[in-house]
Design a protein around this motif. Sequence first.
Motif, PDB file in Angstrom:
ATOM      1  N   PHE A  66       0.604  -1.128   0.055  1.00 38.16           N
ATOM      2  CA  PHE A  66       0.015   0.038  -0.023  1.00 38.16           C
ATOM      3  C   PHE A  66       0.769   1.200  -0.083  1.00 38.16           C
ATOM      4  O   PHE A  66       0.381   2.298  -0.795  1.00 38.16           O
ATOM      5  CB  PHE A  66      -0.946  -0.146   1.053  1.00 38.16           C
ATOM      6  N   ASN A  67       1.933   1.163   0.489  1.00 39.31           N
ATOM      7  CA  ASN A  67       2.980   2.389   0.607  1.00 39.31           C
ATOM      8  C   ASN A  67       3.326   2.693  -0.721  1.00 39.31           C
ATOM      9  O   ASN A  67       3.505   3.815  -1.414  1.00 39.31           O
ATOM     10  CB  ASN A  67       4.114   2.146   1.393  1.00 39.31           C
ATOM     11  N   TYR A  68       3.552   1.462  -1.566  1.00 38.48           N
ATOM     12  CA  TYR A  68       3.884   1.674  -3.007  1.00 38.48           C
ATOM     13  C   TYR A  68       2.804   1.988  -3.905  1.00 38.48           C
ATOM     14  O   TYR A  68       2.858   3.170  -4.550  1.00 38.48           O
ATOM     15  CB  TYR A  68       4.082   0.060  -3.729  1.00 38.48           C
ATOM     16  N   ALA A  69       1.799   1.465  -3.791  1.00 40.29           N
ATOM     17  CA  ALA A  69       0.371   2.074  -4.397  1.00 40.29           C
ATOM     18  C   ALA A  69       0.240   3.442  -4.143  1.00 40.29           C
ATOM     19  O   ALA A  69      -0.281   4.196  -5.059  1.00 40.29           O
ATOM     20  CB  ALA A  69      -0.846   1.034  -4.192  1.00 40.29           C
ATOM     21  N   ASN A  70       0.218   3.754  -2.893  1.00 41.06           N
ATOM     22  CA  ASN A  70       0.025   5.288  -2.452  1.00 41.06           C
ATOM     23  C   ASN A  70       0.994   6.319  -3.090  1.00 41.06           C
ATOM     24  O   ASN A  70       0.515   7.277  -3.740  1.00 41.06           O
ATOM     25  CB  ASN A  70      -0.032   5.495  -1.023  1.00 41.06           C
TER      26      ASN A  70
END
Length: 201
Positions: free
Chosen positions: A166-170
């Motif tokens: 999710f940090n990547y996607a964000n």
Amino acid sequence: MFWIKHLNYEKADGRLKKVYDRVSGPDKNIDNILMVHSLRPHTLIGHMALYKNVLHNGNNKLPKWYLESIGVYVSHLNNCSYCVRHHFEGLKRIWNDQAKSAKFKFAMENKDLKSFFDDKLYAGMLYAGKLTNAPDQMKEIDVLQLKELSYSDGEILEINQVVSYFNYANRTVLGLGVNTAGDILGLSPNDDTDPDNWSHE
């Protein structure tokens, strides 16, 4: 829609069209977070393989609703409204309980997740928050505390990978100006038994 050029389904051909056919939802709708990869289809393939296996794989042991709630929380901490909106809708579909969904959202927005989760699940959220906000301050004790609450090493890895995804996607979304215009919120590749089934339902 984005800060860089993109190709929608109608303009796609070759490899990109084939990938779009794999990830599309109703009426060939492509989520904007995926469409933003259109100039580099190989990164779209990488994104989907990671997403599918981290969040929608039947070999995970932690409940999907909990992994989704971690994703919503991480996205909230990163002020990524795109991912919060998409995955909160997905979480609501899993729970099928408007009151429970509203209670989670209220607790998250008011920094009171302890009121929603039991001690074990709350500890996982604390780990997710620290890894998101202060990754350089992570210590072995952060993992040992989870083990003391009977998390297995594999379950800790599941939490770690959801937080990392999710940090990547964000950052994909926030760094390229992706918004929800035209998206169908809450769709996901829900066939957990087939890692190669990426269709959004």
